[in-house]
Design a protein around this motif. Structure first.
Motif, PDB file in Angstrom:
ATOM      1  N   GLU A  92       0.825  -1.309   0.023  1.00 31.98           N
ATOM      2  CA  GLU A  92       0.155  -0.128   0.137  1.00 31.98           C
ATOM      3  C   GLU A  92       0.902   1.212  -0.154  1.00 31.98           C
ATOM      4  OE1 GLU A  92      -2.550   0.081   3.354  1.00 31.98           O
ATOM      5  OE2 GLU A  92      -3.402  -2.077   2.951  1.00 31.98           O
ATOM      6  N   LEU A  93       2.105   1.117   0.495  1.00 27.43           N
ATOM      7  CA  LEU A  93       2.985   2.412   0.813  1.00 27.43           C
ATOM      8  C   LEU A  93       3.978   2.401  -0.131  1.00 27.43           C
ATOM      9  CD1 LEU A  93       3.152   2.641   4.652  1.00 27.43           C
ATOM     10  CD2 LEU A  93       1.640   3.906   3.480  1.00 27.43           C
ATOM     11  N   ILE A  94       4.391   1.475  -0.564  1.00 30.86           N
ATOM     12  CA  ILE A  94       5.600   1.194  -1.417  1.00 30.86           C
ATOM     13  C   ILE A  94       5.839   2.655  -2.412  1.00 30.86           C
ATOM     14  CG2 ILE A  94       5.119  -0.159  -3.421  1.00 30.86           C
ATOM     15  CD1 ILE A  94       8.353  -0.863  -1.271  1.00 30.86           C
ATOM     16  N   ALA A  95       4.856   2.912  -2.936  1.00 31.48           N
ATOM     17  CA  ALA A  95       4.981   4.111  -3.894  1.00 31.48           C
ATOM     18  C   ALA A  95       5.070   5.307  -3.352  1.00 31.48           C
ATOM     19  CB  ALA A  95       3.737   4.030  -4.845  1.00 31.48           C
ATOM     20  N   ASP A  96       4.873   5.549  -2.072  1.00 31.01           N
ATOM     21  CA  ASP A  96       4.721   7.103  -1.570  1.00 31.01           C
ATOM     22  C   ASP A  96       6.108   7.030  -0.614  1.00 31.01           C
ATOM     23  OD1 ASP A  96       2.336   7.353  -2.330  1.00 31.01           O
ATOM     24  OD2 ASP A  96       1.418   6.555  -0.703  1.00 31.01           O
ATOM     25  N   CYS A  97       6.430   6.037   0.076  1.00 30.84           N
ATOM     26  CA  CYS A  97       7.913   6.217   0.831  1.00 30.84           C
ATOM     27  C   CYS A  97       8.610   4.916   0.829  1.00 30.84           C
ATOM     28  CB  CYS A  97       7.299   6.791   2.142  1.00 30.84           C
ATOM     29  SG  CYS A  97       6.018   5.444   2.966  1.00 30.84           S
ATOM     30  N   ASP A  98       9.608   4.869   1.353  1.00 30.36           N
ATOM     31  CA  ASP A  98      10.522   3.826   1.701  1.00 30.36           C
ATOM     32  C   ASP A  98       9.775   2.946   2.912  1.00 30.36           C
ATOM     33  OD1 ASP A  98      12.375   4.531   0.008  1.00 30.36           O
ATOM     34  OD2 ASP A  98      13.593   5.254   1.234  1.00 30.36           O
ATOM     35  N   VAL A  99       9.899   1.650   2.778  1.00 33.43           N
ATOM     36  CA  VAL A  99       9.159   0.759   3.627  1.00 33.43           C
ATOM     37  C   VAL A  99      10.038  -0.535   4.013  1.00 33.43           C
ATOM     38  CG1 VAL A  99       7.024  -0.614   4.069  1.00 33.43           C
ATOM     39  CG2 VAL A  99       6.817   1.378   2.691  1.00 33.43           C
ATOM     40  N   ILE A 100      10.083  -0.901   5.309  1.00 32.83           N
ATOM     41  CA  ILE A 100      10.458  -1.997   5.840  1.00 32.83           C
ATOM     42  C   ILE A 100       9.609  -2.655   6.501  1.00 32.83           C
ATOM     43  CG2 ILE A 100      12.207  -2.872   7.411  1.00 32.83           C
ATOM     44  CD1 ILE A 100      14.095  -0.256   6.969  1.00 32.83           C
ATOM     45  N   VAL A 101       9.327  -4.092   6.150  1.00 32.82           N
ATOM     46  CA  VAL A 101       8.456  -5.007   6.898  1.00 32.82           C
ATOM     47  C   VAL A 101       9.145  -5.540   8.034  1.00 32.82           C
ATOM     48  CG1 VAL A 101       7.351  -7.037   6.602  1.00 32.82           C
ATOM     49  CG2 VAL A 101       7.495  -5.474   4.668  1.00 32.82           C
ATOM     50  N   ALA A 102       8.692  -5.461   9.286  1.00 30.68           N
ATOM     51  CA  ALA A 102       9.112  -5.892  10.545  1.00 30.68           C
ATOM     52  C   ALA A 102       7.814  -6.392  11.302  1.00 30.68           C
ATOM     53  CB  ALA A 102       9.979  -5.100  11.181  1.00 30.68           C
ATOM     54  N   PRO A 103       7.564  -7.712  11.298  1.00 31.03           N
ATOM     55  CA  PRO A 103       6.353  -7.828  11.929  1.00 31.03           C
ATOM     56  C   PRO A 103       6.166  -7.669  13.596  1.00 31.03           C
ATOM     57  CG  PRO A 103       6.902  -9.771  10.630  1.00 31.03           C
ATOM     58  CD  PRO A 103       8.113  -8.837  10.592  1.00 31.03           C
ATOM     59  N   SER A 104       7.358  -7.633  14.179  1.00 31.29           N
ATOM     60  CA  SER A 104       7.483  -7.206  15.490  1.00 31.29           C
ATOM     61  C   SER A 104       7.524  -5.662  15.897  1.00 31.29           C
ATOM     62  CB  SER A 104       8.530  -7.999  16.392  1.00 31.29           C
ATOM     63  OG  SER A 104       9.798  -7.456  15.688  1.00 31.29           O
ATOM     64  N   ARG A 105       7.805  -5.000  14.828  1.00 30.99           N
ATOM     65  CA  ARG A 105       8.105  -3.510  14.775  1.00 30.99           C
ATOM     66  C   ARG A 105       9.453  -3.180  15.399  1.00 30.99           C
ATOM     67  NH1 ARG A 105       2.561  -0.072  15.371  1.00 30.99           N
ATOM     68  NH2 ARG A 105       2.221   0.325  13.273  1.00 30.99           N
ATOM     69  N   GLU A 106      10.334  -4.363  15.643  1.00 25.83           N
ATOM     70  CA  GLU A 106      11.443  -3.886  16.405  1.00 25.83           C
ATOM     71  C   GLU A 106      12.440  -4.402  15.311  1.00 25.83           C
ATOM     72  OE1 GLU A 106      12.254  -2.829  19.164  1.00 25.83           O
ATOM     73  OE2 GLU A 106       9.956  -2.660  19.530  1.00 25.83           O
ATOM     74  N   ILE A 107      13.389  -3.392  14.992  1.00 30.25           N
ATOM     75  CA  ILE A 107      14.308  -3.348  13.921  1.00 30.25           C
ATOM     76  C   ILE A 107      15.852  -2.689  14.452  1.00 30.25           C
ATOM     77  CG2 ILE A 107      13.576  -1.447  12.789  1.00 30.25           C
ATOM     78  CD1 ILE A 107      14.001  -2.862  10.141  1.00 30.25           C
ATOM     79  N   GLU A 108      16.821  -3.294  14.074  1.00 27.20           N
ATOM     80  CA  GLU A 108      17.949  -2.516  14.095  1.00 27.20           C
ATOM     81  C   GLU A 108      18.347  -1.469  13.477  1.00 27.20           C
ATOM     82  OE1 GLU A 108      21.264  -5.394  13.995  1.00 27.20           O
ATOM     83  OE2 GLU A 108      20.208  -6.923  14.776  1.00 27.20           O
ATOM     84  N   VAL A 109      18.776  -0.496  14.266  1.00 22.84           N
ATOM     85  CA  VAL A 109      19.077   0.798  13.448  1.00 22.84           C
ATOM     86  C   VAL A 109      19.963   0.960  12.249  1.00 22.84           C
ATOM     87  CG1 VAL A 109      20.289   3.193  13.718  1.00 22.84           C
ATOM     88  CG2 VAL A 109      19.060   2.405  15.603  1.00 22.84           C
ATOM     89  N   ALA A 110      21.076  -0.068  12.444  1.00 21.77           N
ATOM     90  CA  ALA A 110      21.852  -0.534  11.329  1.00 21.77           C
ATOM     91  C   ALA A 110      20.737  -0.754   9.947  1.00 21.77           C
ATOM     92  CB  ALA A 110      22.686  -1.726  11.199  1.00 21.77           C
ATOM     93  N   HIS A 111      19.585  -1.566  10.123  1.00 23.38           N
ATOM     94  CA  HIS A 111      19.179  -2.181   9.122  1.00 23.38           C
ATOM     95  C   HIS A 111      18.150  -0.871   8.497  1.00 23.38           C
ATOM     96  CE1 HIS A 111      17.049  -5.016   6.494  1.00 23.38           C
ATOM     97  NE2 HIS A 111      15.708  -4.598   6.897  1.00 23.38           N
ATOM     98  N   LEU A 112      17.809   0.141   9.369  1.00 27.52           N
ATOM     99  CA  LEU A 112      16.950   1.256   8.900  1.00 27.52           C
ATOM    100  C   LEU A 112      17.905   2.155   8.026  1.00 27.52           C
ATOM    101  CD1 LEU A 112      15.379   2.295  12.273  1.00 27.52           C
ATOM    102  CD2 LEU A 112      14.234   1.466  10.192  1.00 27.52           C
TER     103      LEU A 112
END
Length: 168
Positions: A92-112
Motif C-alpha cells: 500500500e505504501l511502497i509508491a509513497d515512501c520507503d518501507v521496511i517489513v518487520a512483524p514485531s516492529r522491532e528493527i536494528e538501527v543498522a537495518h534502517l
C-alpha cells in the motif's frame, strides 16, 4: 522502537561499519573510516504506522572508477522510512515512501540506515571529472596540420599512385 515512537522520541548514536555488511563491502578500505553517526526521530503516523526520520553520516574510502585511486568520501543521507508489519501494508505504501517489513516492529538501527547509505555513495568515487584529482587528461593539444619541413609524408606516395604518376 514502538514505545519510543509513541513518545515521539529521538535516538542519536553511532553504528559500527561491521553492522553494515553491504555498505562495508563497497568501501575500498576501512582505514580512516569511522562509525556512522546517526540521528533518528520516531513517531506513530496518522495511520498507526511507525515512522522513522533523520540523518546518517559516514566517512569512508572508496575506489574511484575514473582514476582508479582510493578517495575519501563523506556520505550524508536523509532517512525517512515506515516500518510496517506485513507485505500487504508495504504494498500500500511502497509508491509513497520507503518501507521496511518487520512483524514485531522491532528493527536494528543498522537495518534502517544501510539502504540509504548505499544509495548515497557516489557513482564514481570522486564525483565529476572536474573534482577528480587523478583523472587522466581527456583533452589534448591540437595537432599541427603542417608536417615537419624536409620530411616526406607517407601519403605522398599513395597520392602519386592514385593519380597514375610514377615515382622513381
Amino acid at each position: 522502537m514502538l514505545s519510543l515512537a509513541r513518545r515521539e522520541g529521538k535516538w542519536s548514536g553511532r553504528v559500527s561499519l561491521s553492522a553494515l555488511p553491504r555498505f562495508r563491502a563497497l568501501v575500498a578500505s576501512e582505514d580512516g573510516a569511522g562509525d556512522v553517526q546517526v540521528e533518528l526521530g520516531f513517531r506513530v503516523d496518522g495511520s498507526g504506522r511507525l515512522e522513522v526520520a533523520g540523518e546518517a553520516v559516514a566517512s569512508a574510502t572508496v575506489a574511484c572508477s575514473r582514476c582508479m585511486e582510493d578517495v575519501p568520501v563523506r556520505v550524508r543521507v536523509a532517512v525517512d522510512v515506515r516500518v510496517v508489519r506485513s507485505e500487504a501494508e508495504a504494498s500500500e505504501l511502497i509508491a509513497d515512501c520507503d518501507v521496511i517489513v518487520a512483524p514485531s516492529r522491532e528493527i536494528e538501527v543498522a537495518h534502517l540506515i544501510e539502504d540509504d547509505l548505499l544509495l548515497g555513495l557516489p557513482e564514481t568515487g570522486c564525483g565529476d571529472n572536474e573534482s577528480c584529482p587523478n583523472v587522466p587528461p581527456t583533452k589534448y593539444p591540437a595537432a599541427d596540420d603542417d608536417p615537419s619541413p624536409g620530411r616526406a609524408s607517407p601519403f605522398d606516395a599513395l597520392a602519386a599512385l592514385k593519380t597514375g604518376a610514377d615515382e622513381q
